[in-house]
Design a protein around this motif. Structure first.
Motif, PDB file in Angstrom:
ATOM      1  N   ASN A 177      -1.207 -13.242   0.724  1.00  0.00           N
ATOM      2  CA  ASN A 177      -0.659 -13.765   1.337  1.00  0.00           C
ATOM      3  C   ASN A 177       1.123 -13.786   1.279  1.00  0.00           C
ATOM      4  OD1 ASN A 177      -0.529 -16.105   3.393  1.00  0.00           O
ATOM      5  ND2 ASN A 177      -0.519 -17.703   1.437  1.00  0.00           N
ATOM      6  N   PRO A 178       1.216 -12.489   1.493  1.00  0.00           N
ATOM      7  CA  PRO A 178       2.919 -12.522   2.086  1.00  0.00           C
ATOM      8  C   PRO A 178       3.870 -12.900   2.939  1.00  0.00           C
ATOM      9  CG  PRO A 178       1.851 -10.459   3.312  1.00  0.00           C
ATOM     10  CD  PRO A 178       0.512 -11.407   2.290  1.00  0.00           C
ATOM     11  N   ARG A 179       5.010 -13.840   2.501  1.00  0.00           N
ATOM     12  CA  ARG A 179       5.983 -14.055   3.534  1.00  0.00           C
ATOM     13  C   ARG A 179       6.171 -13.781   3.850  1.00  0.00           C
ATOM     14  NH1 ARG A 179       4.917 -19.889   3.429  1.00  0.00           N
ATOM     15  NH2 ARG A 179       6.961 -20.367   3.845  1.00  0.00           N
ATOM     16  N   SER A 180       7.313 -12.687   3.216  1.00  0.00           N
ATOM     17  CA  SER A 180       8.247 -12.178   3.352  1.00  0.00           C
ATOM     18  C   SER A 180       8.219 -10.544   3.065  1.00  0.00           C
ATOM     19  CB  SER A 180       9.102 -12.836   1.982  1.00  0.00           C
ATOM     20  OG  SER A 180       9.171 -12.104   0.608  1.00  0.00           O
ATOM     21  N   ILE A 181       9.199  -9.862   3.976  1.00  0.00           N
ATOM     22  CA  ILE A 181       8.980  -8.023   3.765  1.00  0.00           C
ATOM     23  C   ILE A 181      10.005  -7.529   3.219  1.00  0.00           C
ATOM     24  CG2 ILE A 181       8.183  -6.241   5.299  1.00  0.00           C
ATOM     25  CD1 ILE A 181       6.246  -7.987   6.942  1.00  0.00           C
ATOM     26  N   LEU A 182      10.371  -6.660   2.481  1.00  0.00           N
ATOM     27  CA  LEU A 182      11.484  -5.696   2.157  1.00  0.00           C
ATOM     28  C   LEU A 182      11.029  -4.738   3.310  1.00  0.00           C
ATOM     29  CD1 LEU A 182      14.307  -5.361   0.586  1.00  0.00           C
ATOM     30  CD2 LEU A 182      12.618  -4.489  -1.408  1.00  0.00           C
ATOM     31  N   VAL A 183      12.005  -4.440   3.887  1.00  0.00           N
ATOM     32  CA  VAL A 183      11.571  -3.016   4.821  1.00  0.00           C
ATOM     33  C   VAL A 183      13.297  -1.447   3.743  1.00  0.00           C
ATOM     34  CG1 VAL A 183      11.760  -1.485   7.081  1.00  0.00           C
ATOM     35  CG2 VAL A 183      11.277  -3.412   6.942  1.00  0.00           C
ATOM     36  N   VAL A 184      12.215  -0.490   3.315  1.00  0.00           N
ATOM     37  CA  VAL A 184      12.857  -0.216   2.252  1.00  0.00           C
ATOM     38  C   VAL A 184      13.555   1.310   3.599  1.00  0.00           C
ATOM     39  CG1 VAL A 184      12.513  -0.729  -0.034  1.00  0.00           C
ATOM     40  CG2 VAL A 184      11.062   1.198   1.484  1.00  0.00           C
ATOM     41  N   PRO A 185      14.474   2.243   3.161  1.00  0.00           N
ATOM     42  CA  PRO A 185      15.435   3.039   3.536  1.00  0.00           C
ATOM     43  C   PRO A 185      13.387   3.872   3.981  1.00  0.00           C
ATOM     44  CG  PRO A 185      16.823   2.688   2.226  1.00  0.00           C
ATOM     45  CD  PRO A 185      15.247   1.399   1.794  1.00  0.00           C
ATOM     46  N   VAL A 186      13.175   4.863   4.931  1.00  0.00           N
ATOM     47  CA  VAL A 186      12.285   5.147   5.757  1.00  0.00           C
ATOM     48  C   VAL A 186      12.674   6.686   5.387  1.00  0.00           C
ATOM     49  CG1 VAL A 186      11.170   5.709   8.132  1.00  0.00           C
ATOM     50  CG2 VAL A 186      12.362   3.970   7.629  1.00  0.00           C
ATOM     51  N   VAL A 187      11.176   7.035   5.162  1.00  0.00           N
ATOM     52  CA  VAL A 187      11.206   8.482   4.780  1.00  0.00           C
ATOM     53  C   VAL A 187      10.846   9.182   6.083  1.00  0.00           C
ATOM     54  CG1 VAL A 187       9.616  10.236   4.047  1.00  0.00           C
ATOM     55  CG2 VAL A 187      10.211   8.760   2.357  1.00  0.00           C
ATOM     56  N   LYS A 195      -4.347 -18.856  10.836  1.00  0.00           N
ATOM     57  CA  LYS A 195      -5.175 -19.493  11.803  1.00  0.00           C
ATOM     58  C   LYS A 195      -6.279 -18.478  12.646  1.00  0.00           C
ATOM     59  CE  LYS A 195      -2.795 -23.888  12.881  1.00  0.00           C
ATOM     60  NZ  LYS A 195      -1.608 -24.273  13.155  1.00  0.00           N
ATOM     61  N   ASP A 196      -5.891 -16.898  11.882  1.00  0.00           N
ATOM     62  CA  ASP A 196      -6.320 -15.876  12.719  1.00  0.00           C
ATOM     63  C   ASP A 196      -7.061 -15.374  12.221  1.00  0.00           C
ATOM     64  OD1 ASP A 196      -4.534 -15.298  11.250  1.00  0.00           O
ATOM     65  OD2 ASP A 196      -3.001 -14.248  12.600  1.00  0.00           O
ATOM     66  N   ASN A 197      -7.882 -15.932  10.992  1.00  0.00           N
ATOM     67  CA  ASN A 197      -8.559 -14.678  10.545  1.00  0.00           C
ATOM     68  C   ASN A 197     -10.061 -14.597  10.889  1.00  0.00           C
ATOM     69  OD1 ASN A 197      -8.037 -15.560   7.536  1.00  0.00           O
ATOM     70  ND2 ASN A 197      -7.921 -17.771   8.151  1.00  0.00           N
ATOM     71  N   ASP A 198      -9.978 -15.470  12.248  1.00  0.00           N
ATOM     72  CA  ASP A 198     -11.379 -14.272  13.023  1.00  0.00           C
ATOM     73  C   ASP A 198     -10.683 -12.794  13.601  1.00  0.00           C
ATOM     74  OD1 ASP A 198     -12.520 -16.489  12.986  1.00  0.00           O
ATOM     75  OD2 ASP A 198     -12.833 -17.337  14.914  1.00  0.00           O
ATOM     76  N   GLU A 199      -9.837 -13.308  13.929  1.00  0.00           N
ATOM     77  CA  GLU A 199      -8.976 -11.493  14.573  1.00  0.00           C
ATOM     78  C   GLU A 199      -8.755 -10.374  12.888  1.00  0.00           C
ATOM     79  OE1 GLU A 199      -6.707 -13.557  16.731  1.00  0.00           O
ATOM     80  OE2 GLU A 199      -7.954 -13.653  18.554  1.00  0.00           O
ATOM     81  N   TYR A 200      -8.508 -11.041  12.129  1.00  0.00           N
ATOM     82  CA  TYR A 200      -7.749  -9.717  11.058  1.00  0.00           C
ATOM     83  C   TYR A 200      -8.624 -10.623   9.701  1.00  0.00           C
ATOM     84  CZ  TYR A 200      -3.435 -10.124  14.113  1.00  0.00           C
ATOM     85  OH  TYR A 200      -3.041  -9.982  15.577  1.00  0.00           O
ATOM     86  N   GLY A 246       1.554  -4.565  -6.485  1.00  0.00           N
ATOM     87  CA  GLY A 246       1.862  -3.067  -6.073  1.00  0.00           C
ATOM     88  C   GLY A 246       0.336  -2.021  -5.736  1.00  0.00           C
ATOM     89  N   GLN A 247      -0.294  -3.003  -4.804  1.00  0.00           N
ATOM     90  CA  GLN A 247      -1.557  -2.613  -4.228  1.00  0.00           C
ATOM     91  C   GLN A 247      -0.868  -2.900  -2.344  1.00  0.00           C
ATOM     92  OE1 GLN A 247      -4.220  -5.893  -5.639  1.00  0.00           O
ATOM     93  NE2 GLN A 247      -6.276  -3.923  -5.826  1.00  0.00           N
ATOM     94  N   GLU A 248      -1.454  -1.969  -2.405  1.00  0.00           N
ATOM     95  CA  GLU A 248      -1.553  -1.720  -0.482  1.00  0.00           C
ATOM     96  C   GLU A 248      -1.850  -2.462  -0.508  1.00  0.00           C
ATOM     97  OE1 GLU A 248      -1.596   2.561   1.258  1.00  0.00           O
ATOM     98  OE2 GLU A 248      -2.974   1.791   2.459  1.00  0.00           O
ATOM     99  N   LEU A 249      -1.838  -3.697   1.211  1.00  0.00           N
ATOM    100  CA  LEU A 249      -1.891  -4.154   1.692  1.00  0.00           C
ATOM    101  C   LEU A 249      -2.161  -4.542   2.995  1.00  0.00           C
ATOM    102  CD1 LEU A 249       0.592  -7.655   0.686  1.00  0.00           C
ATOM    103  CD2 LEU A 249      -1.462  -6.311  -0.262  1.00  0.00           C
ATOM    104  N   ASN A 296     -10.087  -3.798   6.512  1.00  0.00           N
ATOM    105  CA  ASN A 296     -10.263  -4.779   5.798  1.00  0.00           C
ATOM    106  C   ASN A 296      -9.191  -5.859   5.548  1.00  0.00           C
ATOM    107  OD1 ASN A 296     -11.018  -6.263   3.341  1.00  0.00           O
ATOM    108  ND2 ASN A 296     -12.201  -4.778   2.009  1.00  0.00           N
ATOM    109  N   TYR A 297      -8.900  -7.076   5.211  1.00  0.00           N
ATOM    110  CA  TYR A 297      -7.937  -7.685   5.182  1.00  0.00           C
ATOM    111  C   TYR A 297      -7.874  -8.933   4.096  1.00  0.00           C
ATOM    112  CZ  TYR A 297      -5.789  -6.428   9.093  1.00  0.00           C
ATOM    113  OH  TYR A 297      -5.020  -5.907  10.524  1.00  0.00           O
ATOM    114  N   SER A 298      -8.978  -8.151   3.265  1.00  0.00           N
ATOM    115  CA  SER A 298      -9.092  -9.281   2.407  1.00  0.00           C
ATOM    116  C   SER A 298      -7.806  -9.224   1.163  1.00  0.00           C
ATOM    117  CB  SER A 298     -10.586  -9.345   1.480  1.00  0.00           C
ATOM    118  OG  SER A 298     -10.361  -7.939   0.824  1.00  0.00           O
ATOM    119  N   LEU A 299      -7.717  -8.096   0.798  1.00  0.00           N
ATOM    120  CA  LEU A 299      -6.254  -7.854  -0.301  1.00  0.00           C
ATOM    121  C   LEU A 299      -5.884  -8.523   0.766  1.00  0.00           C
ATOM    122  CD1 LEU A 299      -6.036  -4.408  -1.437  1.00  0.00           C
ATOM    123  CD2 LEU A 299      -6.509  -6.582  -2.896  1.00  0.00           C
TER     124      LEU A 299
END
Lengths: 220, 125
Positions: free
Chosen positions: A37-47, A215-220, A145-148, A29-32
């Motif tokens: 609508n995030p534009r940027s992603i911070l990749v934190v150190p990997v567990v 423009k990809d609402n049908d796919e996600y 803080g929610q999981e997207l 479900n992609y509603s959240l």
């Protein structure tokens, strides 16, 4: 006398490239995600839940590109890793259990990618080797803080035995030796990332720097 | 009798380490991923990583190809770690100009570099 016949070597190479397996999970479900609508992603150190202590750093070298090419701004992973470490946050488990909103304030990111390495290993049985990379991805909003979005990938490389004849056996022996000397997990990690990020219906929707953005609402 | 390994296989091996799908790329990456990987494998290769970043940035700027997100900042940070704060600030500013999404982080790092520190002093969270 005939040297190694190259078809076996080619088959070996092909196996390295093709041996992925992506299970088809139910459509998420992609509603959240859409609402945030995030534009940027911070990749934190990997567990790291694997036995290889180097896996998190090696993996970090593979993750920026697929996320950025999907259309997101990706914060500089090595710089972020160092800055967090200087702030006393070199422990990935600590970072993952912290509040995403706090990281949002520090870095100004919209979302945070939390990745865990479940497996990163090579198992040797007689002449055959199985290399496995297994990863869990979680994207959380830095605002709420929610999981997207979440995804799980397992990629296995197993050289296909020739089965019949000495040539196949020799090729397998070569494969095992190559893998044992320096198992190369990077192609598997790359394939896992592609399977997580780029697949329609389960991957990440196109980001703001991609032509398909919103423009990809049908796919996600 | 020597064992002949076809050259094609060597090429494919190199390809499978990091290559593929470069034809659809939005950005110039240079050898950022393999250089970062090599650096994590052997920290002495930090110079090679810095050189790769510098080359990728200057070549892409010359050709007017967009540099991938984060690369200017990564390079600036390596300069900062070497004590070259003035040049570090230039690259942090350039990252921010190209990628406004990085503003909060870059402004913070510009402040750090301008005050002569090499790392942020902030504690927690």
């Amino acid at each position: 006398m005939q040297p190694f016949s190259s078809p076996h070597l080619w088959a070996l190479c092909a196996a390295v490239l093709l041996a992925g397996c992506a299970s088809a999970p139910p459509r998420p479900n992609y509603s959240l995600f859409r609402a945030d609508n995030p534009r940027s992603i911070l990749v934190v150190p990997v567990v790291n839940r694997s036995v290889d202590v180097n896996a998190p750093d090696y993996f970090l070298a593979t993750i920026t590109r697929p996320l950025a090419e999907r259309g997101y701004y990706v914060f500089p992973v090595n710089m972020v890793r160092s800055v967090l470490s200087d702030d006393g946050l070199s422990d990935a488990n600590l970072v993952h259990s912290g509040d995403p909103r706090r990281l949002g304030e520090l870095f100004g990111c919209d979302a945070i990618m939390y990745i865990s390495i479940e497996r990163w290993d090579a198992r040797y049985v007689v002449l055959s080797t199985t290399v496995t990379v297994e990863l869990t991805y979680r994207l959380k909003s830095a605002r709420s803080g929610q999981e997207l979005w979440t995804n799980h990938q397992t990629v296995v490389y197993q050289p296909r035995g020739g089965g019949a004849g000495i040539a196949g056996l020799v090729a397998d022996a070569v494969a095992a030796a190559i893998t044992k000397a320096a198992p190369n997990y990077i192609p598997l990690a790359r394939q896992a990332n592609a399977g997580a990020i780029d697949l329609k219906h389960t991957g990440l929707p196109a980001g703001p720097h991609d032509g398909m953005y919103l423009k990809d609402n049908d796919e996600y | 009798m020597s064992v002949r390994v076809p050259m094609g296989m060597v090429a494919l091996g190199a390809f499978s380490l990091f290559g593929c799908a470069t034809n659809h790329d939005k950005y110039a990456w240079g050898s950022y991923d393999p250089a970062l990987y090599a650096y994590y494998k052997s920290p002495a290769k930090v110079t090679a990583l810095a050189q790769t970043l510098q080359d990728t940035i200057s070549e892409s700027d010359a050709k007017n190809v967009p540099v991938a997100p984060g690369l200017r900042a990564e390079y600036g940070y390596l300069l900062l770690q070497q004590g070259n704060s003035a040049q570090a600030v230039v690259y942090f500013q350039a990252e921010e100009r190209q990628w406004p999404e990085s503003k909060v982080f870059m402004d913070r790092m510009i402040q750090v570099a301008s005050s002569g520190q090499r790392t942020p002093k902030a504690k927690e969270p």
